[in-house]
Write a protein that holds these residues in place. Structure first.
Motif, PDB file in Angstrom:
ATOM      1  N   GLY A 118     -27.253 -62.827  62.472  1.00  9.40           N
ATOM      2  CA  GLY A 118     -26.137 -62.436  62.070  1.00  9.40           C
ATOM      3  C   GLY A 118     -25.397 -62.626  60.549  1.00  9.40           C
ATOM      4  N   TRP A 120     -22.168 -60.845  57.983  1.00  9.39           N
ATOM      5  CA  TRP A 120     -20.940 -60.176  58.015  1.00  9.39           C
ATOM      6  C   TRP A 120     -19.821 -60.421  56.639  1.00  9.39           C
ATOM      7  CZ3 TRP A 120     -21.906 -63.218  61.560  1.00  9.39           C
ATOM      8  CH2 TRP A 120     -21.504 -64.290  62.146  1.00  9.39           C
ATOM      9  N   THR A 130     -21.127 -55.450  59.703  1.00 10.62           N
ATOM     10  CA  THR A 130     -22.021 -57.041  59.841  1.00 10.62           C
ATOM     11  C   THR A 130     -23.039 -56.309  61.029  1.00 10.62           C
ATOM     12  OG1 THR A 130     -20.336 -56.317  62.695  1.00 10.62           O
ATOM     13  CG2 THR A 130     -19.216 -57.863  60.729  1.00 10.62           C
ATOM     14  N   ARG A 131     -24.184 -57.394  61.196  1.00  9.77           N
ATOM     15  CA  ARG A 131     -25.378 -57.177  61.513  1.00  9.77           C
ATOM     16  C   ARG A 131     -26.664 -58.289  61.754  1.00  9.77           C
ATOM     17  NH1 ARG A 131     -25.627 -57.533  55.877  1.00  9.77           N
ATOM     18  NH2 ARG A 131     -26.587 -55.796  54.954  1.00  9.77           N
ATOM     19  N   TRP A 133     -31.140 -58.815  61.792  1.00 11.37           N
ATOM     20  CA  TRP A 133     -31.835 -57.717  61.570  1.00 11.37           C
ATOM     21  C   TRP A 133     -33.561 -59.029  62.574  1.00 11.37           C
ATOM     22  CZ3 TRP A 133     -33.191 -52.985  59.836  1.00 11.37           C
ATOM     23  CH2 TRP A 133     -34.633 -53.283  59.149  1.00 11.37           C
ATOM     24  N   VAL A 184     -31.662 -53.005  63.024  1.00 12.96           N
ATOM     25  CA  VAL A 184     -30.128 -53.856  62.717  1.00 12.96           C
ATOM     26  C   VAL A 184     -29.947 -54.615  65.015  1.00 12.96           C
ATOM     27  CG1 VAL A 184     -27.996 -53.810  62.785  1.00 12.96           C
ATOM     28  CG2 VAL A 184     -29.565 -52.769  60.958  1.00 12.96           C
ATOM     29  N   TRP A 185     -29.376 -55.391  64.771  1.00 13.04           N
ATOM     30  CA  TRP A 185     -29.001 -56.123  65.795  1.00 13.04           C
ATOM     31  C   TRP A 185     -27.856 -56.496  65.956  1.00 13.04           C
ATOM     32  CZ3 TRP A 185     -30.681 -60.437  69.534  1.00 13.04           C
ATOM     33  CH2 TRP A 185     -31.068 -61.616  68.705  1.00 13.04           C
ATOM     34  N   ASN A 186     -27.357 -56.630  67.006  1.00 17.61           N
ATOM     35  CA  ASN A 186     -25.646 -57.597  66.770  1.00 17.61           C
ATOM     36  C   ASN A 186     -24.852 -57.482  65.380  1.00 17.61           C
ATOM     37  OD1 ASN A 186     -26.206 -59.758  68.717  1.00 17.61           O
ATOM     38  ND2 ASN A 186     -26.803 -61.219  67.262  1.00 17.61           N
ATOM     39  N   ALA A 187     -24.713 -55.987  65.739  1.00 17.60           N
ATOM     40  CA  ALA A 187     -23.989 -54.910  64.551  1.00 17.60           C
ATOM     41  C   ALA A 187     -22.236 -54.908  64.927  1.00 17.60           C
ATOM     42  CB  ALA A 187     -24.977 -53.653  64.506  1.00 17.60           C
ATOM     43  N   PRO A 197     -21.194 -57.286  70.786  1.00 13.47           N
ATOM     44  CA  PRO A 197     -22.888 -56.927  70.926  1.00 13.47           C
ATOM     45  C   PRO A 197     -24.231 -57.925  70.614  1.00 13.47           C
ATOM     46  CG  PRO A 197     -20.955 -55.995  68.864  1.00 13.47           C
ATOM     47  CD  PRO A 197     -20.628 -57.728  70.040  1.00 13.47           C
TER      48      PRO A 197
END
Length: 285
Positions: A118, A120, A130-131, A133, A184-187, A197
């Motif tokens: 994460g 941000w 926010t994201r 990878w 992308v994850w946890n965006a 997320p």
């Protein structure tokens, strides 16, 4: 009658706990590693075809015949390490230093960028960017052979590294199918404000994973069931972190949390009180 049942129940519970506690042995748990070292980093791919898929399974350290660990299937997926705990109170280390020590100088790829889990903006009211990878996220597979509380803590191994915090997501199950390793994850994740997320099943595609829990401050605790497989996704978790930045090494410490001493004292004291009560009743008769 109720007193006898209580005495029996407590006796069975304490005896079972004592046997489990006494069964803990030195170094009966172990850690296994993906052995690939392609110079520019392996990203944990389990097949020689890497991000293109295909090829032969990459040999593993610490498994019979170098096979993939814990029934993991040779698909287009990454997996950096696997770990098993056998007994209460045991602790494992997952790190490049441990791999080198345990497996005769082996070199393994364990690293993550600042914001792989994460990243941000400092302004929590503007979570647009926010994201995390996937490419810089590391992947582990874990199993406990006992019911126990597990604590996973992650730390950097070099104080000079520009990474200060880690995020960890725990899934029930084992991944099947291909993984989108460049995604992308946890965006939109903001700690304590918008954590939804991070609670997504199979965040990189494929199937087999059910979100269980996560921690965004370098540790996580959960109650593990004996025989259940857990997938561990971890990475750097920084405000203003760089999801494409330099990968830094880490050390993960996996502990089977021991039963607190207070529990044993309470059990012993309770048994003592019951014993006194029984003596008093016998005397009165």
């Amino acid at each position: 009658m109720q007193q006898k049942r209580l005495v029996k129940a407590i006796g069975v519970a304490l005896t079972g706990s004592a046997l489990s506690f006494g069964a803990a042995g030195p170094a009966s748990a172990h850690v296994m590693y993906n052995s690939a070292n392609w110079g520019d980093g392996t990203d944990g791919w389990v097949l020689t075809g890497g991000s293109d898929g295909g090829g032969d399974p990459i040999p593993w350290l610490g498994t019979p015949g170098g096979a993939l660990p814990l029934g993991f299937t040779p698909e287009k997926h990454a997996l950096n390490w696997a770990a098993i705990i056998h007994s209460p109170g045991q602790t494992l280390e997952v790190s490049a230093a441990h791999a080198a020590s345990e497996y005769r100088g082996a070199v393994v790829d364990l690293d993550t960028a600042n914001g792989a889990w994460g990243s941000w903006q400092a302004d929590i009211n503007n979570p647009t960017f926010t994201r995390g990878w996937a490419h810089n996220t590391d992947f582990g597979l874990f199993k406990s052979e006992i019911d126990t509380t597990i604590r996973i803590a992650v730390a950097k191994v070099n104080e000079a590294d520009n990474i200060f915090n880690f995020g960890i997501t725990v899934f029930k199950g084992i991944h099947t199918g291909d993984i989108n390793h460049h995604s992308v994850w946890n965006a939109g994740y903001i700690s304590g404000i918008n954590e939804a997320p991070a609670k997504v099943n199979n965040p990189f595609g494929g199937s087999g994973l059910t979100y269980f829990t996560h921690g965004d401050s370098s540790f996580v605790e959960f109650d593990a069931k004996a025989g259940q497989l857990y997938s561990i996704y971890l990475g750097g978790n920084d405000i203003n972190g760089d999801i494409f930045g330099t990968p830094y090494g880490y050390k993960a410490t996996i502990s089977a949390v021991p039963v607190p001493a207070a529990v044993w004292l309470f059990g012993s004291g309770l048994m003592g009180l019951i014993g006194l009560k029984r003596k008093k009743l016998a005397y009165q008769k």
